[in-house]
Design an enzyme around this catalytic site. Sequence first.
Site, short mmCIF file in Angstrom:
data_model
loop_
_atom_site.label_atom_id
_atom_site.label_comp_id
_atom_site.label_asym_id
_atom_site.label_seq_id
_atom_site.Cartn_x
_atom_site.Cartn_y
_atom_site.Cartn_z
N GLU A 1 0.48 -1.26 -0.08
CA GLU A 1 -0.05 -0.18 0.05
C GLU A 1 1.16 1.41 -0.19
O GLU A 1 0.18 2.32 0.55
CB GLU A 1 -1.10 -0.17 1.41
N GLU B 1 -6.95 -7.19 -1.30
CA GLU B 1 -7.44 -7.53 0.17
C GLU B 1 -8.87 -7.29 -0.35
O GLU B 1 -9.05 -5.95 -0.50
CB GLU B 1 -7.07 -6.39 1.18
#
Length: 825
Positions: free
Chosen positions: A180, A249
């Site tokens: 991320e 995710e």
Amino acid sequence: MNSLLFVSFLLITILTTSILAVNVSRDGRAITIDGQRRILLSGSIHYPRSTSEMWPDLIKKAKEGGLDAVETYVFWNAHEPQRRKYDFSGNLDLIRFLKTIQNEGLYAVLRIGPYVCAEWNYGGFPVWLHNMPGIKLRTANDVFMNEMQTFTSLIVDMVKQEKLFASQGGPIILAQIENEYGNVISSYGDAGKAYMNWCANMAQSLDIGVPWIMCQQDDAPESVINTCNGYYCDQFEPNNPNSPKMWTENWTGWFKNWGSTDPLRTAEDLAFAVARFFQLGGTFQNYYMYHGGTNFGRDAGGPYISTTYDYDAPLNEYGTLNQPKYGHLKQLHDVLHSIEQVLTYGNVSNVDFGNSVSATIYSTNEKQSCFFGNANESTDATINYKGVNYNVPAWSVSILPDCKNEIYNTAKVNTQTTKMVKANNDAENEPIALNWTWLPEFVGQTVVLGHGDVSASKLLDQKVTNDISDYVWYMTSLDLDKSDSLWRTNMSLRVNGTGHVMHAFVNGEHVGSQWSGYGVFNYVFEKKVKLHNGRNQITLLSATVGLQNYGPKFDLVQTGLPGPIEIIGTNGDESIIKDLSAHKWTYKVGLDGLKNQYFNPNSKIAASHWHTDHLPIKRMMTWYKTTFKAPLGDDPVVVDLQGLSKGLAWVNGNSLGRYWPSYLAPKDGCSTEPCDYRGLYTPGKCASNCGQSSQRWYHVPRSFMNLDVNELVLFEEFGGNPSLVNFQTVRPGTVCGNAYENKSMELSCERRAISAIKFASFGDVQRTCGSFEKGSCEAENDILSIIQNACVGKENCWIQASEIVLGSTSCDASVSKRLVVEAVC
């Protein structure tokens, strides 16, 4: 032609037992495994958040739930708590975990990071990194990059040695570098861009033979695959047209923090997100989390992340099925697996019906399969396809493997709902109330005398201790006499804290405590104090509640007491302020009870030192100890810490984590109405447990317990009452079956017999499990008697939801009939 990644169970078994290497490569927009394009369904299971004894069962249930792979992070701070001193033992045995995945015939996705976020302490970084001279984390900094490469190479070499990459015939088909970073890269400027490119090049240099991924990295280099994280990734497109569309995710719920309500993401919404993703060209989808687990020890980050990491995942914190989520998704996975060939090799066409309604058709010479999607949040749709009308409820996707018959709709749940209950400890000869002994935490040397280990003429960030303890004492003294300009009748102590917990003592007396909540990074504590002529001892205990784990430059967020720390003398409108920040401060790390391991059954502190009488309650800084017998059976075990405030808990020397049952969830924000799955999910939607303890029960893995006598030790920081503490088991209490017409309903009490049927109806039943009501129409037969005869006394039963079995109904054709049953286990 659509490109998806699919792994069938048969193929997995063949590949993982073969002596031939499994080659994984990118072919246009596809990932190919052993020369074939596939779709892949995966789920995150973090090995340190469960015990190694739980791994085989968790992974087996993941496979039975229709998953093809298990995804996990690698936790740098757990494996290298001290620089160049590594730990891969017990629950940290990464290689054993990967081999357990392989033994079940599943693939693995290894997210090395080594930054992981994961609501994990300091984002998975060891805190000693912060204290290295010249270091800057997650940017183009030689000191950091050298350490990161060293650890990443260590993990890769370990895995290679065991031949666990798919290129070696092992289960690992993908690996991740960084995590991320695209969400925060702008805060690092050009150095961030350089670091991101370095990460990709460094990863490629390790030559693992499988693709590398970078999630949330819109400008990822071509050598790696950019992937999506979030609640919905159907609209995501990778930055490289030659990369497959991957979702690393899919958040199955949300994490819980101290002071929060219980999150719920419905099975209908989660299934909608998955079906929509594959309808629109998805390749790889991973549930985060599939099993959340528990933040044992001091692993929870945040700050203020709770000890439970249940995440409303398909497998709950204890590893049992979270129904209906587990079963509803399993059925979706089975349907997706059944149309493997046409999804991976078919031509794709789309029809837009307007109002957020669409159809996607996959076609080969032999077969057609259809997705009918309705992304409208409130209005059901009727789709006419080849002269036949199909009803698609709002916020749902229907899957028709033959483009004729609807086999699955994400809004129609045909699996049971299980409501778990806590049962009393039924261990043999276990007393109703536990017998406690106690010890005070010895604080005289710090609170009264100010004795510590090191001194500095400044306030130190608590991370300088390398985070070896939650607790650090800040101590200084102030000499005053009545001629001092500071001297006033009204005097107060003012402390600027970082948002964690702080306890203030002046001249040996506790004058107050303060803390904030999740997402609040500072506070000002101010309290009137009594100072006397001469020397005054000021002692402040700082207690962290997990270090920051996310955000731009999160590693620089201060911990401890950054100051200023001031004494304020007030006389009328006049105030004199004395800043103590540059005073000589003495520091001590930890507590005597931690140093002497009061929690360890083999501690050198003899049992005779523990007091057996005059059990104190509501007393700060107190240790409590008791013994208990393990509950009979094999149901999951929890300890109910009702009555306690905040502290740490151990069973037989194994840390259960931090506890804080006195921290209540807000009173507002929960609804008594059934949750409406339609529309975009947010963590506050469908929340429950308002006004209650944010976490009252704490998981005690059975592997932590002996068969006979066990020891529970608590350190109570704020002051609580242990008299209500008790051990319980978690088991199904009520199960509610639900099956739409012509579907089969299964009821299961999971190794227990169904004892009674409380409700049964076939028609347009209203409301939800626990509050069912008969609708305006139902079957003419006595449904309750039918279900009682079929199910009572059995562990499992199956009933077909049809008029042939249950009798004709008075419902008109527009009613979507369903069989609904509420049973008691």
